[in-house]
Scaffold this motif. Structure first.
Motif, short mmCIF file in Angstrom:
data_model
loop_
_atom_site.label_atom_id
_atom_site.label_comp_id
_atom_site.label_asym_id
_atom_site.label_seq_id
_atom_site.Cartn_x
_atom_site.Cartn_y
_atom_site.Cartn_z
N LYS A 123 0.45 5.83 -0.59
CA LYS A 123 -0.42 6.99 -0.78
C LYS A 123 0.39 8.10 -1.43
CE LYS A 123 -3.61 10.21 1.39
NZ LYS A 123 -4.37 10.59 2.61
N GLY A 166 -8.32 7.36 -0.82
CA GLY A 166 -7.43 7.02 0.28
C GLY A 166 -6.00 6.76 -0.16
N MET A 167 -5.81 6.41 -1.44
CA MET A 167 -4.46 6.22 -1.98
C MET A 167 -3.91 7.50 -2.60
SD MET A 167 -4.72 2.40 -3.66
CE MET A 167 -6.19 2.75 -4.62
N GLY A 168 -4.68 8.58 -2.51
CA GLY A 168 -4.24 9.84 -3.09
C GLY A 168 -4.50 9.97 -4.57
N GLU A 213 0.84 -1.20 0.00
CA GLU A 213 0.00 0.00 0.00
C GLU A 213 0.87 1.25 0.00
OE1 GLU A 213 -2.93 0.08 3.02
OE2 GLU A 213 -3.87 -1.81 2.43
N ALA A 216 -0.42 4.05 -7.41
CA ALA A 216 0.00 4.91 -6.31
C ALA A 216 1.43 4.60 -5.90
CB ALA A 216 -0.95 4.75 -5.13
N ASP A 268 4.56 7.19 -6.58
CA ASP A 268 5.28 7.61 -5.37
C ASP A 268 6.78 7.39 -5.55
OD1 ASP A 268 5.46 8.49 -2.62
OD2 ASP A 268 5.79 6.41 -2.06
#
Length: 382
Positions: free
Chosen positions: A26, A71-73, A24, A282, A286
């Motif tokens: 974000k 929620g993950m941007g 996960e 995401a 990132d």
């Protein structure tokens, strides 16, 4: 973990899952690329409506998925073709979807599809009908203080006589936009009724019309999403865009290299494949923001075979693969779609999607995915 999967003859062979779920991540507030996921809707399987009638949406499940993306941007491209706009979701349902997303996620990055799909194509007489329809949807969306994606119009493709008609209609609509919008160049592989869009027979002719529209209305254009599944065409347009106008890749076949970019620029993303690939998107972007282009490609490159499978011809049925993965991953309790679209792909397609999703770590709960896959196979007598 094993599951017996059929081949194209129906013979069962044990398949051992090997994938590790993508970690996960974000996106930060200012990511290296603007990333929109074109999000699907969840059908209500208990409706009394026939699939060909009025779409009935499970609003609670549909909104939970949007909270997951936010929620993950990730940004949300709302009420577009991934949500079966024009293939089950009508304008009334689309506007309700836009309204709910705006109310529940007021701080999210959301752009909303604005088109002419409430028109009866058989009754469209000319450009004024198209303009009125665009403005009706535009004003409804803007009344919610929501941002706009100006979608391609089947009605305009029907009545336009040539490039000048597109230039005029788009200029008239853009003049009424209260914020810069995203244009959408959608190829006929996604919607056969858009053949000849921009009044052109060739890509080169269409390119000149699109550049003219953008240059003449640059203050009203945030960017353009191009969905032609051809990286060379996207790059050709990207290099012609005025300064400050973004390219949003809609190329579900070549997105890693287009998002990474080259010495002359890069594409942002507005992709249907980033609905099931949200965690990978995401995580990869990132890494890109941290300067790790190699890590970015290491995450996204292995997902390309899955994307090419999901979006294989006839491409307009890619939504079936998107919702199939949402079901496998527990974002909805059933595999039923608007207009009965779950039936628009054959069983070997679902088997291959399952295998590919496992291989690139996109089955977030492998135990659940295996149990649900077994339920689907049982329906087919496996």
């Amino acid at each position: 973990m094993k599951i017996a999967l059929p081949d194209e003859t129906g013979a069962l062979t044990d398949y051992t899952l090997t994938g590790t779920p993508v970690p996960e991540a974000k996106l930060p507030a200012n990511p290296a690329r603007v990333v929109y996921s074109a999000a699907h809707v969840v059908a209500d399987p208990f409706t009394a409506n026939d699939p060909s009638g009025v779409a009935t949406v499970d609003w609670a499940a549909t909104m939970r998925f949007r909270h997951h993306l936010h929620g993950m941007g990730l940004g949300i491209a709302e009420a577009m073709d991934t949500a079966q706009r024009g293939m089950g979701l009508d304008w009334g349902g689309a506007l309700e979807l836009i309204r709910r997303t705006r109310a529940e996620l007021p701080d999210a990055l959301v752009a909303n599809g604005c088109g002419t799909d409430h028109l009866d194509l058989a009754k469209v007489d000319g450009l004024e009908d198209v303009k009125r329809a665009y403005l009706e949807q535009l004003h409804a969306i803007q009344s919610l203080d929501a941002r706009v994606i100006l979608m391609a119009s089947r009605a305009l493709a029907k009545v336009a006589k040539g490039p000048d008609d597109y230039v005029k209609v788009y200029a008239d609509i853009l003049s009424d936009c209260d914020h810069p919008v995203i244009l959408h160049w959608l190829g006929d592989m996604f919607d056969p009724q858009l053949a000849g869009y921009w009044g052109a027979e060739t890509f080169e002719q269409a390119l000149e019309t699109v550049v003219q529209i953008i240059e003449q209305n640059a203050a009203k254009v945030d960017g353009i999403k191009i969905s032609l599944l051809d990286k060379h065409k996207e790059i050709a347009l990207r290099r012609r865009l005025p300064e400050g106008v973004r390219m949003y890749t809609g190329d579900d076949f070549n997105y890693p290299e287009l998002i990474e970019g080259d010495e002359q620029g890069f594409s942002h993303a507005l992709l249907g494949i980033f609905d099931p690939l949200g965690p990978a998107a995401a995580h990869a972007v990132d890494l890109l923001g941290q300067g790790d282009a190699q890590g970015f490609r290491a995450v996204l490159d292995p997902t390309v075979p899955l994307a090419r499978l999901i979006f294989r011809a006839p491409t307009q049925y890619y939504k079936t693969g998107v919702v199939f993965l949402a079901w496998l991953n527990g974002f909805q309790g059933h595999f039923v779609m608007l207009n009965g679209a779950q039936a628009m792909r054959p069983l070997p397609y679902f088997v291959d999607v399952f295998r590919h999703a496992d291989a690139c770590g996109l089955l977030r709960d492998p135990d659940m995915a295996v149990q649900r896959m077994k339920r689907l196979l049982a329906v087919y007598g496996c």
